[in-house]
Design a protein around this motif. Sequence first.
Motif, PDB file in Angstrom:
ATOM      1  N   GLU A 277     -18.778  70.289  38.431  1.00 24.07           N
ATOM      2  CA  GLU A 277     -18.692  70.063  36.979  1.00 24.07           C
ATOM      3  C   GLU A 277     -17.298  70.386  36.463  1.00 24.07           C
ATOM      4  O   GLU A 277     -16.733  69.655  35.636  1.00 24.07           O
ATOM      5  CB  GLU A 277     -19.747  70.913  36.264  1.00 24.07           C
ATOM      6  CG  GLU A 277     -21.171  70.431  36.490  1.00 24.07           C
ATOM      7  CD  GLU A 277     -22.192  71.263  35.723  1.00 24.07           C
ATOM      8  OE1 GLU A 277     -21.825  71.842  34.688  1.00 24.07           O
ATOM      9  OE2 GLU A 277     -23.355  71.330  36.174  1.00 24.07           O
ATOM     10  N   TYR A 280     -14.950  67.566  37.520  1.00 21.04           N
ATOM     11  CA  TYR A 280     -15.134  66.339  36.729  1.00 21.04           C
ATOM     12  C   TYR A 280     -14.606  66.502  35.302  1.00 21.04           C
ATOM     13  O   TYR A 280     -14.090  65.552  34.718  1.00 21.04           O
ATOM     14  CB  TYR A 280     -16.615  65.942  36.715  1.00 21.04           C
ATOM     15  CG  TYR A 280     -16.993  65.016  37.844  1.00 21.04           C
ATOM     16  CD1 TYR A 280     -17.358  63.706  37.617  1.00 21.04           C
ATOM     17  CD2 TYR A 280     -16.966  65.465  39.171  1.00 21.04           C
ATOM     18  CE1 TYR A 280     -17.708  62.854  38.661  1.00 21.04           C
ATOM     19  CE2 TYR A 280     -17.310  64.621  40.219  1.00 21.04           C
ATOM     20  CZ  TYR A 280     -17.676  63.317  39.962  1.00 21.04           C
ATOM     21  OH  TYR A 280     -17.994  62.467  40.998  1.00 21.04           O
ATOM     22  N   LYS A 281     -14.737  67.694  34.736  1.00 16.18           N
ATOM     23  CA  LYS A 281     -14.213  67.943  33.392  1.00 16.18           C
ATOM     24  C   LYS A 281     -12.699  67.729  33.352  1.00 16.18           C
ATOM     25  O   LYS A 281     -12.146  67.219  32.375  1.00 16.18           O
ATOM     26  CB  LYS A 281     -14.535  69.369  32.957  1.00 16.18           C
ATOM     27  CG  LYS A 281     -15.970  69.568  32.493  1.00 16.18           C
ATOM     28  CD  LYS A 281     -16.207  71.017  32.090  1.00 16.18           C
ATOM     29  CE  LYS A 281     -17.660  71.235  31.691  1.00 16.18           C
ATOM     30  NZ  LYS A 281     -17.926  72.663  31.347  1.00 16.18           N
ATOM     31  N   THR A 286     -15.087  61.271  31.595  1.00 15.21           N
ATOM     32  CA  THR A 286     -16.001  60.201  31.165  1.00 15.21           C
ATOM     33  C   THR A 286     -17.204  60.065  32.089  1.00 15.21           C
ATOM     34  O   THR A 286     -18.214  59.447  31.714  1.00 15.21           O
ATOM     35  CB  THR A 286     -15.249  58.856  31.102  1.00 15.21           C
ATOM     36  OG1 THR A 286     -14.715  58.557  32.403  1.00 15.21           O
ATOM     37  CG2 THR A 286     -14.110  58.914  30.086  1.00 15.21           C
ATOM     38  N   LYS A 287     -17.092  60.621  33.301  1.00 13.45           N
ATOM     39  CA  LYS A 287     -18.190  60.515  34.266  1.00 13.45           C
ATOM     40  C   LYS A 287     -18.969  61.815  34.396  1.00 13.45           C
ATOM     41  O   LYS A 287     -19.863  61.934  35.245  1.00 13.45           O
ATOM     42  CB  LYS A 287     -17.648  60.094  35.633  1.00 13.45           C
ATOM     43  CG  LYS A 287     -16.996  58.708  35.623  1.00 13.45           C
ATOM     44  CD  LYS A 287     -16.496  58.320  37.006  1.00 13.45           C
ATOM     45  CE  LYS A 287     -15.847  56.933  36.984  1.00 13.45           C
ATOM     46  NZ  LYS A 287     -15.334  56.532  38.308  1.00 13.45           N
ATOM     47  N   LEU A 288     -18.624  62.789  33.554  1.00  9.14           N
ATOM     48  CA  LEU A 288     -19.277  64.094  33.646  1.00  9.14           C
ATOM     49  C   LEU A 288     -20.773  63.984  33.386  1.00  9.14           C
ATOM     50  O   LEU A 288     -21.594  64.611  34.074  1.00  9.14           O
ATOM     51  CB  LEU A 288     -18.635  65.072  32.662  1.00  9.14           C
ATOM     52  CG  LEU A 288     -19.222  66.490  32.654  1.00  9.14           C
ATOM     53  CD1 LEU A 288     -19.091  67.129  34.031  1.00  9.14           C
ATOM     54  CD2 LEU A 288     -18.510  67.343  31.600  1.00  9.14           C
ATOM     55  N   GLY A 289     -21.165  63.193  32.386  1.00 11.78           N
ATOM     56  CA  GLY A 289     -22.577  63.031  32.067  1.00 11.78           C
ATOM     57  C   GLY A 289     -23.370  62.467  33.233  1.00 11.78           C
ATOM     58  O   GLY A 289     -24.498  62.907  33.515  1.00 11.78           O
ATOM     59  N   LEU A 290     -22.777  61.495  33.917  1.00  7.39           N
ATOM     60  CA  LEU A 290     -23.435  60.904  35.085  1.00  7.39           C
ATOM     61  C   LEU A 290     -23.614  61.934  36.180  1.00  7.39           C
ATOM     62  O   LEU A 290     -24.668  61.991  36.833  1.00  7.39           O
ATOM     63  CB  LEU A 290     -22.611  59.714  35.589  1.00  7.39           C
ATOM     64  CG  LEU A 290     -23.118  59.011  36.850  1.00  7.39           C
ATOM     65  CD1 LEU A 290     -24.508  58.421  36.609  1.00  7.39           C
ATOM     66  CD2 LEU A 290     -22.144  57.914  37.277  1.00  7.39           C
ATOM     67  N   ILE A 292     -23.867  65.238  35.819  1.00 11.36           N
ATOM     68  CA  ILE A 292     -24.871  66.220  35.422  1.00 11.36           C
ATOM     69  C   ILE A 292     -26.282  65.657  35.608  1.00 11.36           C
ATOM     70  O   ILE A 292     -27.184  66.342  36.128  1.00 11.36           O
ATOM     71  CB  ILE A 292     -24.653  66.648  33.947  1.00 11.36           C
ATOM     72  CG1 ILE A 292     -23.347  67.455  33.848  1.00 11.36           C
ATOM     73  CG2 ILE A 292     -25.823  67.477  33.451  1.00 11.36           C
ATOM     74  CD1 ILE A 292     -22.936  67.787  32.434  1.00 11.36           C
ATOM     75  N   SER A 293     -26.480  64.393  35.222  1.00 14.70           N
ATOM     76  CA  SER A 293     -27.802  63.773  35.400  1.00 14.70           C
ATOM     77  C   SER A 293     -28.155  63.633  36.865  1.00 14.70           C
ATOM     78  O   SER A 293     -29.316  63.796  37.262  1.00 14.70           O
ATOM     79  CB  SER A 293     -27.854  62.412  34.697  1.00 14.70           C
ATOM     80  OG  SER A 293     -26.946  61.500  35.287  1.00 14.70           O
ATOM     81  N   LYS A 296     -29.170  67.036  38.162  1.00 18.33           N
ATOM     82  CA  LYS A 296     -30.504  67.369  37.680  1.00 18.33           C
ATOM     83  C   LYS A 296     -31.580  66.648  38.484  1.00 18.33           C
ATOM     84  O   LYS A 296     -32.634  67.214  38.795  1.00 18.33           O
ATOM     85  CB  LYS A 296     -30.630  66.992  36.199  1.00 18.33           C
ATOM     86  CG  LYS A 296     -29.959  67.959  35.240  1.00 18.33           C
ATOM     87  CD  LYS A 296     -30.184  67.561  33.799  1.00 18.33           C
ATOM     88  CE  LYS A 296     -29.537  68.549  32.843  1.00 18.33           C
ATOM     89  NZ  LYS A 296     -29.715  68.137  31.418  1.00 18.33           N
TER      90      LYS A 296
END
Length: 300
Positions: A277, A280-281, A286-290, A292-293, A296
Amino acid sequence: MVSNTEEIQLNRLENQVDNGGGGAWDYLCLVRKLKVRRSEKVLKHGLSILNDPKKRSSLGPDEWTLYEQVAIAAMDCQCLDVAKDCIKVLQKRFPESKRVGRLEALLLEAKGFWEEAEKVYSSLLEDNPLDQVIHKRRVAMAKAQGNISGAIEWLNKYLEIFMADHDAWRELAETYVSLQMYKQAAFCYEELILSQPTVPLYHLAYADVLYTLGGLENLQTAKKYYASTIDLTGGKNTRALLGICLCSSAIAQLSKGRNKEDKENPELQSLAATALEKEYKQRAPTKLGLLISTLKSLKV
Protein backbone atom coordinates in the motif's frame (compact mmCIF):
# COMPACT_ATOMS: atom_id res chain seq x y z
CA MET A 1 27.28 -5.74 -18.47
CA VAL A 2 28.24 -2.31 -19.74
CA SER A 3 28.48 0.37 -17.03
CA ASN A 4 26.94 3.82 -17.42
CA THR A 5 30.41 5.35 -17.74
CA GLU A 6 31.35 2.92 -20.51
CA GLU A 7 28.02 3.54 -22.28
CA ILE A 8 28.61 7.30 -22.20
CA GLN A 9 32.16 6.87 -23.48
CA LEU A 10 30.98 4.62 -26.30
CA ASN A 11 28.19 6.97 -27.37
CA ARG A 12 30.50 9.99 -27.27
CA LEU A 13 33.09 8.24 -29.43
CA GLU A 14 30.38 7.01 -31.81
CA ASN A 15 29.05 10.54 -32.29
CA GLN A 16 32.55 11.78 -32.88
CA VAL A 17 33.23 9.20 -35.59
CA ASP A 18 29.82 9.68 -37.20
CA ASN A 19 30.45 13.40 -37.50
CA GLY A 20 33.83 13.00 -39.16
CA GLY A 21 35.91 13.65 -36.06
CA GLY A 22 38.11 10.59 -36.49
CA GLY A 23 38.74 7.79 -34.04
CA ALA A 24 37.10 5.01 -36.02
CA TRP A 25 39.65 2.40 -34.93
CA ASP A 26 39.36 3.42 -31.27
CA TYR A 27 35.59 3.10 -31.57
CA LEU A 28 35.81 -0.39 -33.09
CA CYS A 29 38.24 -1.47 -30.37
CA LEU A 30 35.88 -0.21 -27.67
CA VAL A 31 32.93 -2.06 -29.22
CA ARG A 32 34.99 -5.27 -29.08
CA LYS A 33 36.16 -4.62 -25.54
CA LEU A 34 32.64 -3.99 -24.24
CA LYS A 35 31.21 -6.88 -26.30
CA VAL A 36 28.27 -4.82 -27.55
CA ARG A 37 26.48 -5.17 -30.88
CA ARG A 38 26.59 -2.00 -32.95
CA SER A 39 26.59 -3.90 -36.20
CA GLU A 40 25.59 -1.13 -38.63
CA LYS A 41 28.21 1.23 -37.22
CA VAL A 42 30.88 -1.47 -37.12
CA LEU A 43 30.16 -2.40 -40.73
CA LYS A 44 30.29 1.20 -41.91
CA HIS A 45 33.41 2.30 -40.03
CA GLY A 46 35.16 -1.05 -40.35
CA LEU A 47 34.83 -1.03 -44.13
CA SER A 48 36.09 2.56 -44.27
CA ILE A 49 39.35 1.27 -42.80
CA LEU A 50 39.56 -2.01 -44.72
CA ASN A 51 38.89 -0.29 -48.04
CA ASP A 52 41.74 2.16 -47.45
CA PRO A 53 45.05 0.31 -48.02
CA LYS A 54 47.03 2.87 -46.03
CA LYS A 55 44.73 2.70 -43.00
CA ARG A 56 44.50 -1.08 -43.22
CA SER A 57 48.26 -1.63 -43.35
CA SER A 58 48.77 0.64 -40.35
CA LEU A 59 46.87 -1.82 -38.17
CA GLY A 60 49.51 -4.52 -38.33
CA PRO A 61 48.27 -7.87 -36.98
CA ASP A 62 45.02 -6.19 -35.85
CA GLU A 63 43.99 -6.13 -39.50
CA TRP A 64 42.80 -9.73 -39.19
CA THR A 65 40.82 -8.97 -36.05
CA LEU A 66 39.04 -6.21 -37.95
CA TYR A 67 38.20 -8.54 -40.84
CA GLU A 68 36.59 -10.90 -38.35
CA GLN A 69 34.69 -8.07 -36.63
CA VAL A 70 33.39 -6.70 -39.91
CA ALA A 71 32.41 -10.19 -41.14
CA ILE A 72 30.23 -10.76 -38.07
CA ALA A 73 28.69 -7.28 -38.34
CA ALA A 74 27.98 -7.87 -42.03
CA MET A 75 26.14 -11.08 -41.22
CA ASP A 76 24.08 -9.25 -38.60
CA CYS A 77 23.15 -6.71 -41.28
CA GLN A 78 22.46 -9.40 -43.90
CA CYS A 79 25.29 -8.08 -46.08
CA LEU A 80 26.35 -11.63 -46.83
CA ASP A 81 28.55 -10.80 -49.80
CA VAL A 82 30.65 -8.51 -47.61
CA ALA A 83 30.89 -11.22 -44.95
CA LYS A 84 31.90 -13.76 -47.58
CA ASP A 85 34.67 -11.49 -48.89
CA CYS A 86 36.06 -10.91 -45.39
CA ILE A 87 36.02 -14.63 -44.60
CA LYS A 88 37.81 -15.40 -47.89
CA VAL A 89 40.62 -13.07 -46.89
CA LEU A 90 40.89 -14.79 -43.52
CA GLN A 91 40.76 -18.25 -45.08
CA LYS A 92 43.67 -17.35 -47.34
CA ARG A 93 45.71 -15.99 -44.44
CA PHE A 94 44.77 -18.71 -41.92
CA PRO A 95 43.81 -21.80 -43.97
CA GLU A 96 43.74 -24.22 -41.01
CA SER A 97 42.19 -21.88 -38.43
CA LYS A 98 39.31 -23.27 -36.36
CA ARG A 99 38.28 -19.70 -35.58
CA VAL A 100 37.84 -18.99 -39.26
CA GLY A 101 35.98 -22.30 -39.52
CA ARG A 102 33.44 -20.98 -37.03
CA LEU A 103 32.98 -17.90 -39.22
CA GLU A 104 32.33 -20.14 -42.23
CA ALA A 105 29.64 -21.99 -40.27
CA LEU A 106 28.12 -18.69 -39.14
CA LEU A 107 27.84 -17.62 -42.76
CA LEU A 108 26.09 -20.89 -43.60
CA GLU A 109 23.68 -20.18 -40.74
CA ALA A 110 23.04 -16.67 -42.04
CA LYS A 111 22.15 -18.18 -45.41
CA GLY A 112 19.81 -20.69 -43.77
CA PHE A 113 21.97 -23.69 -44.69
CA TRP A 114 21.40 -25.38 -41.34
CA GLU A 115 22.56 -28.89 -42.19
CA GLU A 116 25.78 -27.64 -43.77
CA ALA A 117 26.47 -25.45 -40.74
CA GLU A 118 25.87 -28.38 -38.38
CA LYS A 119 28.36 -30.51 -40.34
CA VAL A 120 31.02 -27.82 -39.96
CA TYR A 121 30.31 -27.46 -36.24
CA SER A 122 30.44 -31.24 -35.74
CA SER A 123 33.79 -31.39 -37.50
CA LEU A 124 35.18 -28.56 -35.39
CA LEU A 125 33.97 -30.21 -32.18
CA GLU A 126 35.81 -33.39 -33.07
CA ASP A 127 39.03 -31.40 -32.80
CA ASN A 128 37.94 -29.43 -29.74
CA PRO A 129 34.99 -30.93 -27.81
CA LEU A 130 35.17 -28.08 -25.26
CA ASP A 131 34.54 -25.23 -27.69
CA GLN A 132 31.85 -23.27 -25.84
CA VAL A 133 31.07 -21.01 -28.79
CA ILE A 134 30.13 -23.93 -31.04
CA HIS A 135 27.96 -25.58 -28.38
CA LYS A 136 26.10 -22.29 -27.97
CA ARG A 137 25.71 -21.90 -31.73
CA ARG A 138 23.94 -25.26 -31.84
CA VAL A 139 21.41 -23.97 -29.32
CA ALA A 140 20.98 -20.77 -31.31
CA MET A 141 20.48 -22.70 -34.55
CA ALA A 142 17.76 -24.86 -33.02
CA LYS A 143 15.95 -21.76 -31.77
CA ALA A 144 16.31 -20.03 -35.13
CA GLN A 145 14.54 -22.97 -36.74
CA GLY A 146 11.78 -22.95 -34.13
CA ASN A 147 13.00 -26.26 -32.75
CA ILE A 148 12.58 -25.53 -29.03
CA SER A 149 12.85 -29.17 -27.97
CA GLY A 150 16.13 -29.33 -29.88
CA ALA A 151 17.36 -26.18 -28.15
CA ILE A 152 16.55 -27.75 -24.78
CA GLU A 153 18.44 -30.91 -25.74
CA TRP A 154 21.53 -28.95 -26.80
CA LEU A 155 21.36 -26.75 -23.69
CA ASN A 156 21.26 -29.80 -21.44
CA LYS A 157 24.23 -31.32 -23.26
CA TYR A 158 26.07 -28.02 -22.96
CA LEU A 159 25.40 -27.83 -19.21
CA GLU A 160 26.70 -31.36 -18.72
CA ILE A 161 30.07 -29.94 -19.75
CA PHE A 162 29.84 -26.33 -18.57
CA MET A 163 27.84 -26.59 -15.35
CA ALA A 164 29.03 -23.22 -14.05
CA ASP A 165 27.47 -21.21 -16.90
CA HIS A 166 24.76 -19.26 -15.07
CA ASP A 167 23.41 -17.65 -18.23
CA ALA A 168 22.83 -21.07 -19.78
CA TRP A 169 20.96 -22.31 -16.69
CA ARG A 170 18.77 -19.21 -16.79
CA GLU A 171 18.12 -19.61 -20.52
CA LEU A 172 17.13 -23.24 -19.98
CA ALA A 173 14.85 -22.29 -17.09
CA GLU A 174 13.09 -19.59 -19.11
CA THR A 175 12.69 -21.99 -22.04
CA TYR A 176 11.07 -24.55 -19.76
CA VAL A 177 8.72 -21.88 -18.38
CA SER A 178 7.72 -20.90 -21.92
CA LEU A 179 6.67 -24.53 -22.45
CA GLN A 180 4.95 -24.71 -19.03
CA MET A 181 7.46 -27.34 -17.90
CA TYR A 182 7.57 -25.89 -14.40
CA LYS A 183 9.17 -28.78 -12.52
CA GLN A 184 12.12 -28.73 -14.89
CA ALA A 185 12.34 -24.93 -14.60
CA ALA A 186 12.33 -25.23 -10.81
CA PHE A 187 15.35 -27.54 -10.96
CA CYS A 188 17.25 -24.97 -13.04
CA TYR A 189 16.49 -22.17 -10.59
CA GLU A 190 17.60 -24.39 -7.70
CA GLU A 191 20.95 -24.80 -9.44
CA LEU A 192 21.20 -21.03 -9.92
CA ILE A 193 20.37 -20.29 -6.29
CA LEU A 194 22.94 -22.83 -5.08
CA SER A 195 25.67 -21.23 -7.18
CA GLN A 196 24.58 -17.58 -6.73
CA PRO A 197 22.54 -17.37 -3.52
CA THR A 198 22.58 -13.56 -3.30
CA VAL A 199 20.92 -12.86 -6.67
CA PRO A 200 17.30 -11.85 -5.89
CA LEU A 201 16.14 -12.46 -9.46
CA TYR A 202 16.66 -16.21 -9.07
CA HIS A 203 14.82 -16.35 -5.74
CA LEU A 204 11.89 -14.47 -7.28
CA ALA A 205 11.75 -16.62 -10.42
CA TYR A 206 11.95 -19.81 -8.34
CA ALA A 207 9.12 -18.60 -6.11
CA ASP A 208 6.99 -17.76 -9.16
CA VAL A 209 7.49 -21.25 -10.57
CA LEU A 210 6.62 -22.92 -7.26
CA TYR A 211 3.53 -20.75 -6.86
CA THR A 212 2.45 -21.73 -10.37
CA LEU A 213 2.94 -25.42 -9.58
CA GLY A 214 0.72 -25.05 -6.52
CA GLY A 215 0.14 -27.49 -3.72
CA LEU A 216 0.69 -26.78 -0.02
CA GLU A 217 4.39 -27.67 0.11
CA ASN A 218 5.25 -25.69 -3.02
CA LEU A 219 3.29 -22.68 -1.77
CA GLN A 220 5.07 -22.76 1.57
CA THR A 221 8.45 -22.90 -0.15
CA ALA A 222 7.43 -20.18 -2.61
CA LYS A 223 6.50 -17.94 0.31
CA LYS A 224 9.95 -18.43 1.82
CA TYR A 225 11.64 -17.47 -1.44
CA TYR A 226 9.42 -14.43 -1.90
CA ALA A 227 10.51 -13.45 1.60
CA SER A 228 14.19 -13.98 0.77
CA THR A 229 13.72 -11.85 -2.35
CA ILE A 230 12.32 -9.05 -0.18
CA ASP A 231 15.25 -9.44 2.19
CA LEU A 232 17.84 -9.34 -0.62
CA THR A 233 16.27 -6.24 -2.17
CA GLY A 234 15.80 -4.33 1.07
CA GLY A 235 12.02 -4.62 0.86
CA LYS A 236 11.87 -2.96 -2.55
CA ASN A 237 10.46 -5.76 -4.69
CA THR A 238 6.76 -5.17 -5.36
CA ARG A 239 6.28 -8.51 -7.09
CA ALA A 240 7.69 -10.42 -4.12
CA LEU A 241 5.49 -8.47 -1.69
CA LEU A 242 2.42 -9.40 -3.72
CA GLY A 243 3.72 -12.98 -3.90
CA ILE A 244 3.70 -13.16 -0.08
CA CYS A 245 0.06 -12.07 -0.05
CA LEU A 246 -0.95 -14.52 -2.77
CA CYS A 247 0.84 -17.42 -1.11
CA SER A 248 -0.61 -16.59 2.31
CA SER A 249 -4.13 -16.56 0.89
CA ALA A 250 -3.63 -19.82 -1.02
CA ILE A 251 -2.03 -21.57 1.97
CA ALA A 252 -4.87 -20.48 4.24
CA GLN A 253 -7.41 -21.95 1.82
CA LEU A 254 -5.57 -25.26 1.49
CA SER A 255 -4.77 -25.67 5.20
CA LYS A 256 -7.97 -24.03 6.50
CA GLY A 257 -5.92 -21.75 8.70
CA ARG A 258 -4.12 -24.59 10.51
CA ASN A 259 -0.78 -24.25 8.77
CA LYS A 260 2.00 -24.15 11.34
CA GLU A 261 4.11 -21.74 9.32
CA ASP A 262 1.35 -19.15 9.18
CA LYS A 263 0.79 -19.47 12.92
CA GLU A 264 4.47 -18.79 13.50
CA ASN A 265 4.49 -15.77 11.14
CA PRO A 266 1.02 -14.21 11.38
CA GLU A 267 2.41 -10.74 10.78
CA LEU A 268 4.28 -11.49 7.54
CA GLN A 269 1.35 -11.08 5.14
CA SER A 270 0.09 -7.96 6.92
CA LEU A 271 3.57 -6.42 6.73
CA ALA A 272 3.72 -7.24 3.04
CA ALA A 273 0.27 -5.73 2.47
CA THR A 274 1.25 -2.56 4.35
CA ALA A 275 4.44 -2.25 2.32
CA LEU A 276 2.48 -2.73 -0.91
CA GLU A 277 0.00 0.00 0.00
CA LYS A 278 2.85 2.38 0.82
CA GLU A 279 4.54 1.57 -2.50
CA TYR A 280 1.35 2.17 -4.48
CA LYS A 281 0.66 5.46 -2.67
CA GLN A 282 4.07 6.73 -3.79
CA ARG A 283 4.31 5.33 -7.32
CA ALA A 284 0.82 4.47 -8.54
CA PRO A 285 -1.77 6.32 -6.46
CA THR A 286 -4.46 5.92 -9.13
CA LYS A 287 -4.25 2.14 -8.73
CA LEU A 288 -4.27 2.12 -4.94
CA GLY A 289 -8.00 1.40 -4.76
CA LEU A 290 -7.62 -1.61 -7.03
CA LEU A 291 -4.79 -2.93 -4.85
CA ILE A 292 -6.80 -2.54 -1.65
CA SER A 293 -9.81 -4.35 -3.14
CA THR A 294 -7.54 -7.13 -4.38
CA LEU A 295 -5.95 -7.56 -0.95
CA LYS A 296 -9.40 -7.65 0.64
CA SER A 297 -10.50 -10.38 -1.76
CA LEU A 298 -7.43 -12.34 -0.66
CA LYS A 299 -8.48 -11.74 2.97
CA VAL A 300 -5.09 -10.24 3.72
